[in-house]
Design a protein around this motif. Sequence first.
Motif, short mmCIF file in Angstrom:
data_model
loop_
_atom_site.label_atom_id
_atom_site.label_comp_id
_atom_site.label_asym_id
_atom_site.label_seq_id
_atom_site.Cartn_x
_atom_site.Cartn_y
_atom_site.Cartn_z
N GLY A 13 9.69 -1.41 8.18
CA GLY A 13 9.39 -0.66 9.41
C GLY A 13 10.65 -0.24 10.14
O GLY A 13 10.74 0.89 10.65
N VAL A 14 11.64 -1.12 10.18
CA VAL A 14 12.92 -0.77 10.83
C VAL A 14 13.61 0.34 10.04
O VAL A 14 14.20 1.25 10.63
N ALA A 15 13.53 0.28 8.72
CA ALA A 15 14.11 1.35 7.90
C ALA A 15 13.44 2.68 8.23
O ALA A 15 14.11 3.70 8.40
N PHE A 16 12.11 2.67 8.33
CA PHE A 16 11.40 3.90 8.65
C PHE A 16 11.75 4.37 10.07
O PHE A 16 11.94 5.57 10.31
N LEU A 17 11.87 3.44 11.00
CA LEU A 17 12.26 3.77 12.37
C LEU A 17 13.64 4.44 12.38
O LEU A 17 13.86 5.41 13.11
N ALA A 18 14.56 3.95 11.56
CA ALA A 18 15.90 4.54 11.47
C ALA A 18 15.81 5.99 11.00
O ALA A 18 16.52 6.87 11.50
N ARG A 19 14.91 6.25 10.07
CA ARG A 19 14.71 7.62 9.58
C ARG A 19 14.18 8.52 10.69
O ARG A 19 14.65 9.63 10.90
N VAL A 20 13.18 8.02 11.41
CA VAL A 20 12.59 8.80 12.50
C VAL A 20 13.64 9.06 13.58
O VAL A 20 13.78 10.19 14.07
N ALA A 21 14.39 8.03 13.93
CA ALA A 21 15.43 8.16 14.96
C ALA A 21 16.53 9.13 14.51
O ALA A 21 17.00 9.95 15.30
N GLY A 22 16.94 9.02 13.24
CA GLY A 22 17.98 9.91 12.73
C GLY A 22 17.59 11.37 12.81
O GLY A 22 18.37 12.21 13.26
N GLN A 23 16.36 11.66 12.41
CA GLN A 23 15.91 13.04 12.47
C GLN A 23 15.77 13.49 13.92
O GLN A 23 16.14 14.61 14.27
N ILE A 115 16.14 12.52 1.38
CA ILE A 115 15.90 11.65 2.55
C ILE A 115 14.40 11.45 2.78
O ILE A 115 13.94 10.30 2.83
N PRO A 116 13.60 12.51 2.90
CA PRO A 116 12.17 12.28 3.07
C PRO A 116 11.55 11.53 1.89
O PRO A 116 10.69 10.66 2.08
N THR A 117 12.01 11.85 0.69
CA THR A 117 11.43 11.20 -0.49
C THR A 117 11.72 9.71 -0.49
O THR A 117 10.82 8.89 -0.78
N ILE A 118 12.92 9.32 -0.15
CA ILE A 118 13.27 7.90 -0.10
C ILE A 118 12.39 7.19 0.93
O ILE A 118 11.90 6.08 0.69
N PHE A 119 12.14 7.83 2.04
CA PHE A 119 11.31 7.17 3.05
C PHE A 119 9.83 7.21 2.71
O PHE A 119 9.07 6.37 3.19
N HIS A 120 9.42 8.12 1.85
CA HIS A 120 8.06 8.01 1.30
C HIS A 120 7.97 6.80 0.39
O HIS A 120 6.94 6.12 0.34
N LEU A 121 9.06 6.51 -0.32
CA LEU A 121 9.09 5.28 -1.13
C LEU A 121 8.97 4.05 -0.24
O LEU A 121 8.28 3.08 -0.59
N VAL A 122 9.62 4.09 0.92
CA VAL A 122 9.51 2.99 1.88
C VAL A 122 8.05 2.85 2.34
O VAL A 122 7.50 1.74 2.36
N LEU A 123 7.42 3.96 2.70
CA LEU A 123 6.02 3.92 3.15
C LEU A 123 5.10 3.44 2.04
O LEU A 123 4.17 2.66 2.29
N ALA A 124 5.34 3.88 0.81
CA ALA A 124 4.52 3.42 -0.32
C ALA A 124 4.66 1.91 -0.50
O ALA A 124 3.68 1.21 -0.79
N THR A 125 5.87 1.42 -0.32
CA THR A 125 6.10 -0.03 -0.43
C THR A 125 5.36 -0.77 0.68
O THR A 125 4.76 -1.82 0.43
N ILE A 126 5.35 -0.22 1.87
CA ILE A 126 4.59 -0.82 2.97
C ILE A 126 3.11 -0.91 2.61
O ILE A 126 2.46 -1.94 2.82
N VAL A 127 2.58 0.15 2.04
CA VAL A 127 1.17 0.16 1.63
C VAL A 127 0.91 -0.96 0.62
O VAL A 127 -0.07 -1.71 0.73
#
Length: 142
Positions: A13-23, A115-127
């Motif tokens: 979640g923090v990794a995904f937050l970093a992506r959202v904040a970066g963008q 960048i978006p693809t890596i964070f989709h991998l993060v979201l898939a891992t969360i699932v």
Amino acid sequence: MNRRFALAILILGVAFLARVAGQFIQVVAPVEFFPPLEMWQGSNLPYPALFAAQIGILLLIAWVYARMTAGRSVMPPRFAVAVIVLGAIYFSVMAVRLVLGLTTMADIKWFASPIPTIFHLVLATIVMVIGSYARGSPRKGA
């Protein structure tokens, strides 16, 4: 056991937050040491809609984390295997997207957006983590 799942969700979640904040930073007040804005966007979805969806995802991640930390269920265990399988499919599709974008389809923006693809991998891992937690989840507080 709950702590491990909660910790995994927290880190992801923090990794995904970093992506959202970066963008967000690149939209509001761009900085040179971050990748340019166009590298953060993997689709034609307007940024306000994407940002709203990202905030919704972050709120869901926070809810899941709170439930896991308290040892409560996040979904009925009967859905766990299906969620794990869907997460694995999602992860696989995004992994293929990443590989193709770095190789043969580097000229197509959707593929060539790491960048978006890596964070989709993060979201898939969360699932998949959520599904795995639900498999052995306590029955209380569903």
